[in-house]
Motif scaffolding. Structure first.
Motif, mmCIF file in Angstrom:
data_model
loop_
_atom_site.group_PDB
_atom_site.id
_atom_site.type_symbol
_atom_site.label_atom_id
_atom_site.label_comp_id
_atom_site.label_asym_id
_atom_site.label_seq_id
_atom_site.Cartn_x
_atom_site.Cartn_y
_atom_site.Cartn_z
ATOM 1 N N GLY A 142 0.830 -1.210 0.000
ATOM 2 C CA GLY A 142 0.000 0.000 0.000
ATOM 3 C C GLY A 142 0.852 1.243 0.000
ATOM 4 O O GLY A 142 2.063 1.195 -0.283
ATOM 5 N N LEU A 143 0.228 2.372 0.330
ATOM 6 C CA LEU A 143 0.961 3.640 0.361
ATOM 7 C C LEU A 143 0.265 4.600 1.307
ATOM 8 O O LEU A 143 -0.967 4.739 1.284
ATOM 9 N N PRO A 232 -0.411 25.183 12.216
ATOM 10 C CA PRO A 232 0.548 24.389 11.453
ATOM 11 C C PRO A 232 1.099 23.184 12.192
ATOM 12 O O PRO A 232 1.752 22.360 11.605
ATOM 13 N N GLY A 233 0.878 23.070 13.503
ATOM 14 C CA GLY A 233 1.407 21.928 14.213
ATOM 15 C C GLY A 233 0.563 20.690 14.026
ATOM 16 O O GLY A 233 -0.577 20.744 13.591
ATOM 17 N N GLY A 234 1.131 19.534 14.374
ATOM 18 C CA GLY A 234 0.374 18.296 14.338
ATOM 19 C C GLY A 234 0.744 17.422 13.166
ATOM 20 O O GLY A 234 1.740 17.623 12.489
ATOM 21 N N TRP A 235 -0.091 16.416 12.932
ATOM 22 C CA TRP A 235 0.120 15.445 11.872
ATOM 23 C C TRP A 235 -0.824 15.722 10.712
ATOM 24 O O TRP A 235 -1.924 16.202 10.902
ATOM 25 N N ARG A 236 -0.376 15.393 9.521
ATOM 26 C CA ARG A 236 -1.250 15.346 8.355
ATOM 27 C C ARG A 236 -1.065 14.000 7.676
ATOM 28 O O ARG A 236 0.058 13.531 7.523
ATOM 29 N N ARG A 237 -2.156 13.408 7.257
ATOM 30 C CA ARG A 237 -2.124 12.113 6.592
ATOM 31 C C ARG A 237 -2.735 12.222 5.208
ATOM 32 O O ARG A 237 -3.719 12.927 5.005
ATOM 33 N N ALA A 238 -2.166 11.478 4.272
ATOM 34 C CA ALA A 238 -2.757 11.348 2.945
ATOM 35 C C ALA A 238 -2.691 9.885 2.526
ATOM 36 O O ALA A 238 -1.648 9.237 2.642
ATOM 37 N N ASP A 239 -3.807 9.385 2.049
ATOM 38 C CA ASP A 239 -3.973 8.022 1.541
ATOM 39 C C ASP A 239 -3.736 7.001 2.647
ATOM 40 O O ASP A 239 -3.935 7.296 3.816
ATOM 41 N N GLY A 240 -3.374 5.798 2.271
ATOM 42 C CA GLY A 240 -3.377 4.699 3.222
ATOM 43 C C GLY A 240 -4.758 4.114 3.419
ATOM 44 O O GLY A 240 -5.041 3.488 4.438
ATOM 45 N N TRP A 241 -5.623 4.254 2.410
ATOM 46 C CA TRP A 241 -7.020 3.831 2.545
ATOM 47 C C TRP A 241 -7.279 2.436 1.997
ATOM 48 O O TRP A 241 -8.428 2.022 1.863
ATOM 49 N N GLY A 242 -6.241 1.700 1.677
ATOM 50 C CA GLY A 242 -6.428 0.340 1.193
ATOM 51 C C GLY A 242 -6.539 0.276 -0.325
ATOM 52 O O GLY A 242 -6.777 1.274 -1.004
ATOM 53 N N HIS A 243 -6.383 -0.926 -0.854
ATOM 54 C CA HIS A 243 -6.261 -1.055 -2.306
ATOM 55 C C HIS A 243 -7.567 -0.810 -3.042
ATOM 56 O O HIS A 243 -7.548 -0.553 -4.251
ATOM 57 N N LEU A 244 -8.721 -0.875 -2.361
ATOM 58 C CA LEU A 244 -9.986 -0.612 -3.038
ATOM 59 C C LEU A 244 -10.316 0.879 -3.086
ATOM 60 O O LEU A 244 -10.965 1.327 -4.038
ATOM 61 N N LEU A 245 -9.885 1.627 -2.099
ATOM 62 C CA LEU A 245 -10.242 3.041 -2.009
ATOM 63 C C LEU A 245 -9.070 3.983 -2.249
ATOM 64 O O LEU A 245 -9.277 5.194 -2.384
ATOM 65 N N GLY A 246 -7.871 3.466 -2.280
ATOM 66 C CA GLY A 246 -6.718 4.351 -2.411
ATOM 67 C C GLY A 246 -5.436 3.575 -2.548
ATOM 68 O O GLY A 246 -5.325 2.671 -3.359
ATOM 69 N N GLY A 250 1.017 2.784 -4.867
ATOM 70 C CA GLY A 250 1.659 1.719 -4.106
ATOM 71 C C GLY A 250 1.861 0.461 -4.933
ATOM 72 O O GLY A 250 1.531 0.399 -6.128
ATOM 73 N N GLY A 251 2.415 -0.563 -4.297
ATOM 74 C CA GLY A 251 2.744 -1.775 -5.032
ATOM 75 C C GLY A 251 1.543 -2.458 -5.636
ATOM 76 O O GLY A 251 1.590 -2.910 -6.794
ATOM 77 N N ALA A 252 0.444 -2.583 -4.879
ATOM 78 C CA ALA A 252 -0.748 -3.226 -5.426
ATOM 79 C C ALA A 252 -1.324 -2.407 -6.571
ATOM 80 O O ALA A 252 -1.819 -2.965 -7.560
ATOM 81 N N TRP A 253 -1.275 -1.078 -6.448
ATOM 82 C CA TRP A 253 -1.784 -0.192 -7.507
ATOM 83 C C TRP A 253 -0.978 -0.398 -8.792
ATOM 84 O O TRP A 253 -1.541 -0.535 -9.887
ATOM 85 N N ILE A 254 0.359 -0.413 -8.668
ATOM 86 C CA ILE A 254 1.209 -0.609 -9.850
ATOM 87 C C ILE A 254 1.003 -1.997 -10.436
ATOM 88 O O ILE A 254 0.872 -2.160 -11.666
ATOM 89 N N VAL A 348 11.495 15.537 2.696
ATOM 90 C CA VAL A 348 10.635 14.425 2.307
ATOM 91 C C VAL A 348 11.488 13.167 2.260
ATOM 92 O O VAL A 348 12.515 13.129 1.580
ATOM 93 N N ALA A 349 11.076 12.149 3.008
ATOM 94 C CA ALA A 349 11.798 10.881 3.021
ATOM 95 C C ALA A 349 10.934 9.802 2.391
ATOM 96 O O ALA A 349 9.721 9.763 2.599
ATOM 97 N N LEU A 350 11.573 8.922 1.644
ATOM 98 C CA LEU A 350 10.906 7.811 0.981
ATOM 99 C C LEU A 350 11.330 6.516 1.662
ATOM 100 O O LEU A 350 12.529 6.247 1.804
ATOM 101 N N THR A 351 10.357 5.723 2.097
ATOM 102 C CA THR A 351 10.676 4.493 2.798
ATOM 103 C C THR A 351 9.732 3.386 2.356
ATOM 104 O O THR A 351 8.641 3.645 1.846
ATOM 105 N N GLY A 352 10.156 2.158 2.522
ATOM 106 C CA GLY A 352 9.319 1.019 2.154
ATOM 107 C C GLY A 352 9.909 0.229 1.004
ATOM 108 O O GLY A 352 10.706 0.739 0.209
ATOM 109 N N GLY A 353 9.487 -1.022 0.916
ATOM 110 C CA GLY A 353 10.065 -1.927 -0.058
ATOM 111 C C GLY A 353 9.831 -1.547 -1.503
ATOM 112 O O GLY A 353 10.616 -1.924 -2.380
#
Length: 413
Positions: A142-143, A232-246, A250-254, A348-353
């Motif tokens: 995922g992503l 401006p403080g705190g966390w922001r999230r984008a995506d990570g909604w699973g392969h059906l919704l987002g 990510g790997g499954a999307w590709i 911006v850091a990129l991580t994951g297999g």
């Protein structure tokens, strides 16, 4: 938990990483240089934590990690454990049993009174960037993208006595101190209305505005898009909604996009790729039999993601495969843009297999990031989620934890 452990007395910290690929435990010195825990001793199991009616099974997890932790602490010569951080996939929605059982269990086992419970995205962030402001894109099957401004970089409402005040509005919907350069989020827009985004813990916005921006999805036409002035403080999230919704890019999307192109070539439809069809048949057998093999599988996302490397291998000579990776790169950069704070020091850091695919994906990703976040440094992750759990634990043990607290992402008990 009552805080009864002196930071001066603590010699080591404990990190636990529980994810879909297994469970890992690490022990590292508590007196860390900078933001990264050093020289950890580790234990790992490829069996993921069990999930029951109450979510992640705390007793089953403890039965595995406590003996491993005791052995690691013995090997490290630890005299006193200063803090523990447990990072778990599904902590927000499946962590009720962990929150109920771990504080007392860890206190009884090790005498520790400082415990951080974190989503795995937070420990991935801490492993990649420590406690620096920026964004982390974690991409595997995922992503998800996560952005943060540490607590000592946040604005305070109604005044300018903090490091960043709330007078004047900076670029991109952020806030500026005294009308200065300001900090904000690189893509600060929402459709959540005046209550803000509860998923990421954003505060109620000061006001809702309309920002006229170029809409890439409408061919460059200018559209009215709602934006929100946020602290401006705190966390922001984008995506990570699973392969059906987002999980876009990510790997499954590709992998799914590559298999679709292969099936189009099998049918003789436009957009097909004969090289990808050849790889499909080499990996899965006859194309016409693929649906019968894929659809009954409970691990369909992982099966789809297993084809992503084949897309990467074909990209150099196949324009369809190359186009799939360029589309994936655009999605990845969009997620990073949505969460990255506008600070000169942001990284911006990129991580994951997924990023082990190398140049076929990394080159277009870096090009997209340079276009969307000009001037923002892009780097590989310094460490993994277990490193991040140790980083959080060490910061907690020394009263230096600056990552934002959030009910669904990071709690200290």
């Amino acid at each position: 938990m009552d805080d009864t452990v002196s930071a001066d007395a603590a010699t080591h910290v404990l990190g636990i990483d529980s994810g879909g690929s297994g469970v890992r435990v690490g022990v590292a010195p508590a007196d860390i240089p900078g933001d990264s825990a050093a020289k950890p001793l580790t234990w790992s199991s490829a069996t993921p934590a069990g999930v029951g009616d109450r979510g992640i099974d705390a007793d089953a997890l403890l039965a595995r990690v406590l003996p491993a932790a005791r052995e690691l602490l013995r090997e490290a010569g630890a005299r006193r454990l200063g803090a523990v951080c447990v990072g778990a996939a599904g902590m927000a929605t499946l962590g009720d049993d962990l929150r109920a059982r771990l504080p007392d269990a860890l206190a009884d086992a090790f005498g520790v009174r400082r415990l951080a419970l974190a989503a795995d995205a937070v420990t991935a962030y801490a492993g990649a960037l420590g406690q620096r402001p920026g964004a982390v894109v974690a991409a595997g099957t995922g992503l998800i993208a996560l952005g943060a401004v540490p607590e000592d970089r946040t604005a305070r409402r109604g005044g300018t006595d903090g490091a960043y005040g709330t007078e004047g509005r900076g670029a991109g919907g952020g806030v500026a101190a005294g009308g200065g350069a300001g900090i904000g989020w690189a893509a600060d827009r929402t459709t959540d209305g005046p209550t803000g985004d509860r998923t990421t813990g954003d505060r109620t916005p000061d006001r809702l505005t309309t920002d006229r921006t170029t809409d890439r999805l409408t061919g460059g036409r200018t559209t009215d898009r709602p934006t929100t002035d946020r602290l401006p403080g705190g966390w922001r999230r984008a995506d990570g909604w699973g392969h059906l919704l987002g999980d876009c890019g990510g790997g499954a999307w590709i992998g799914r996009a590559g298999l679709e192109a292969a099936m189009r070539a099998h049918d003789g439809r436009d957009g097909g790729s004969k090289p990808l069809l050849a790889r499909l048949e080499a990996v899965f057998g006859p194309a016409a039999e693929l649906p019968g093999k894929l659809y009954p599988r409970p691990d369909r996302p992982a099966v789809l993601a297993s084809f992503a490397p084949e897309v990467g291998r074909c990209a150099a000579e196949d324009p369809v495969a190359e186009g799939i990776l360029r589309d994936a790169a655009r999605h990845i950069a969009e997620a990073a843009e949505a969460v990255c704070p506008r600070l000169e020091s942001s990284v911006v850091a990129l991580t994951g297999g997924l990023f082990r695919m190398g140049a076929p994906l990394l080159t277009p990703v870096r090009e997209e990031l340079a276009a969307r976040l000009p001037g923002t440094r892009v780097t590989e992750a310094a460490g993994d989620p277990l490193d991040g759990a140790l980083c959080v634990a060490a910061a907690l043990a020394t009263d230096e934890l600056r990552l934002p607290r959030d009910p669904g992402l990071l709690t200290v008990v």
